[in-house]
Design a protein around this motif. Structure first.
Motif, PDB file in Angstrom:
ATOM      1  N   THR A   1      -4.952   0.710  -1.608  1.00  0.00           N
ATOM      2  CA  THR A   1      -5.793   0.424  -0.445  1.00  0.00           C
ATOM      3  C   THR A   1      -5.102  -0.607   0.434  1.00  0.00           C
ATOM      4  N   ILE A   2      -5.273  -0.461   1.745  1.00  0.00           N
ATOM      5  CA  ILE A   2      -4.759  -1.461   2.674  1.00  0.00           C
ATOM      6  C   ILE A   2      -5.776  -2.601   2.742  1.00  0.00           C
ATOM      7  N   MET A   3      -5.296  -3.828   2.639  1.00  0.00           N
ATOM      8  CA  MET A   3      -6.168  -5.010   2.696  1.00  0.00           C
ATOM      9  C   MET A   3      -6.111  -5.578   4.110  1.00  0.00           C
ATOM     10  N   MET A   4      -7.172  -5.377   4.860  1.00  0.00           N
ATOM     11  CA  MET A   4      -7.199  -5.857   6.228  1.00  0.00           C
ATOM     12  C   MET A   4      -7.453  -7.359   6.247  1.00  0.00           C
ATOM     13  N   PRO A   5      -6.772  -8.091   7.150  1.00  0.00           N
ATOM     14  CA  PRO A   5      -7.004  -9.541   7.248  1.00  0.00           C
ATOM     15  C   PRO A   5      -8.424  -9.816   7.742  1.00  0.00           C
TER      16      PRO A   5
ATOM     17  N   PRO B   1       0.838  -1.203   0.000  1.00  0.00           N
ATOM     18  CA  PRO B   1       0.000   0.000   0.000  1.00  0.00           C
ATOM     19  C   PRO B   1       0.872   1.251   0.000  1.00  0.00           C
ATOM     20  N   THR B   2       0.454   2.238  -0.747  1.00  0.00           N
ATOM     21  CA  THR B   2       1.174   3.514  -0.789  1.00  0.00           C
ATOM     22  C   THR B   2       0.934   4.280   0.517  1.00  0.00           C
ATOM     23  N   ASP B   3       1.723   5.306   0.724  1.00  0.00           N
ATOM     24  CA  ASP B   3       1.525   6.158   1.903  1.00  0.00           C
ATOM     25  C   ASP B   3       0.113   6.748   1.908  1.00  0.00           C
ATOM     26  N   GLU B   4      -0.406   7.084   0.735  1.00  0.00           N
ATOM     27  CA  GLU B   4      -1.759   7.628   0.644  1.00  0.00           C
ATOM     28  C   GLU B   4      -2.793   6.614   1.112  1.00  0.00           C
ATOM     29  N   ALA B   5      -2.565   5.326   0.844  1.00  0.00           N
ATOM     30  CA  ALA B   5      -3.480   4.285   1.316  1.00  0.00           C
ATOM     31  C   ALA B   5      -3.492   4.239   2.843  1.00  0.00           C
ATOM     32  N   PHE B   6      -2.321   4.384   3.450  1.00  0.00           N
ATOM     33  CA  PHE B   6      -2.257   4.418   4.917  1.00  0.00           C
ATOM     34  C   PHE B   6      -2.980   5.649   5.447  1.00  0.00           C
ATOM     35  N   ASP B   7      -2.807   6.783   4.785  1.00  0.00           N
ATOM     36  CA  ASP B   7      -3.451   8.024   5.232  1.00  0.00           C
ATOM     37  C   ASP B   7      -4.976   7.918   5.190  1.00  0.00           C
ATOM     38  N   LYS B   8      -5.508   7.186   4.199  1.00  0.00           N
ATOM     39  CA  LYS B   8      -6.957   7.022   4.088  1.00  0.00           C
ATOM     40  C   LYS B   8      -7.519   6.230   5.265  1.00  0.00           C
TER      41      LYS B   8
ATOM     42  N   SER C   1      -2.614 -15.280   0.684  1.00  0.00           N
ATOM     43  CA  SER C   1      -1.590 -14.461   1.331  1.00  0.00           C
ATOM     44  C   SER C   1      -0.823 -15.296   2.353  1.00  0.00           C
ATOM     45  N   VAL C   2       0.331 -14.804   2.750  1.00  0.00           N
ATOM     46  CA  VAL C   2       1.121 -15.458   3.795  1.00  0.00           C
ATOM     47  C   VAL C   2       0.294 -15.539   5.084  1.00  0.00           C
ATOM     48  N   GLN C   3      -0.604 -14.592   5.289  1.00  0.00           N
ATOM     49  CA  GLN C   3      -1.497 -14.577   6.449  1.00  0.00           C
ATOM     50  C   GLN C   3      -2.518 -15.706   6.381  1.00  0.00           C
ATOM     51  N   GLY C   4      -2.766 -16.227   5.162  1.00  0.00           N
ATOM     52  CA  GLY C   4      -3.720 -17.319   4.980  1.00  0.00           C
ATOM     53  C   GLY C   4      -5.048 -16.893   4.398  1.00  0.00           C
TER      54      GLY C   4
ATOM     55  N   HIS D   1      -0.500  -8.803   2.832  1.00  0.00           N
ATOM     56  CA  HIS D   1      -0.110  -8.136   1.588  1.00  0.00           C
ATOM     57  C   HIS D   1       0.995  -8.883   0.847  1.00  0.00           C
ATOM     58  N   VAL D   2       1.318 -10.097   1.301  1.00  0.00           N
ATOM     59  CA  VAL D   2       2.420 -10.864   0.723  1.00  0.00           C
ATOM     60  C   VAL D   2       1.916 -12.231   0.273  1.00  0.00           C
ATOM     61  N   VAL D   3       2.374 -12.628  -0.912  1.00  0.00           N
ATOM     62  CA  VAL D   3       2.088 -13.947  -1.460  1.00  0.00           C
ATOM     63  C   VAL D   3       3.423 -14.613  -1.739  1.00  0.00           C
TER      64      VAL D   3
END
Length: 139
Positions: free
Chosen positions: A133-137, A45-52, A94-97, A76-78
């Protein structure tokens, strides 16, 4: 730049638009993991995605919540290298599953609805794609 300076972590740190994602990786203690042999695909995610999603105070609090931060970064990792030109409408894990829905389009692709372009950063141990956009688990 030697090969060790061209991994997915170094490239995320070097490109100015991912500073908050890189700082989150550091705070979660994941830098050494993702400097490993991989290969990894990072949807950064870009800095702007974090800011949102996280105003300054909320981001500061998140950086202190290592378990939550780790799950967000790992979502965010595969494992493996997914180049933009090879992405088709399909799913990846994702690595998170969590399941990540990939969808190709004329402008690039989306991952769980987050937009990415064909611009990517190829690295010695994978690839980095900028997303908006940030992808929340899920859990």
């Amino acid at each position: 730049m030697n090969a060790a300076d061209n991994d997915v972590v170094a490239n995320t740190a070097a490109v100015g638009k991912f500073s908050k994602f890189y700082n989150a990786m550091r705070a979660a203690g994941l830098v050494a993991t993702y400097k490993g042999p991989g290969p990894f695909t990072i949807f950064a995610p870009t800095d702007e995605a974090f800011d949102k999603l996280f105003p300054d105070g909320a981001l500061h609090a998140l950086l202190k919540d290592r378990p939550r931060l780790t799950s967000i970064i790992n979502n965010h990792v595969v494992n493996g290298t997914l180049l933009a030109k090879d992405i088709q409408t399909s799913d990846a894990t994702s690595v998170q599953g969590d399941t990540l829905a990939l969808a190709a389009n004329d402008d690039g692709f989306t991952v769980n609805g987050a937009k990415a372009s064909f611009q990517e950063i190829e690295s010695t141990n994978g690839v980095v794609h900028a997303i908006d956009t940030i992808m929340m688990p899920k859990a």
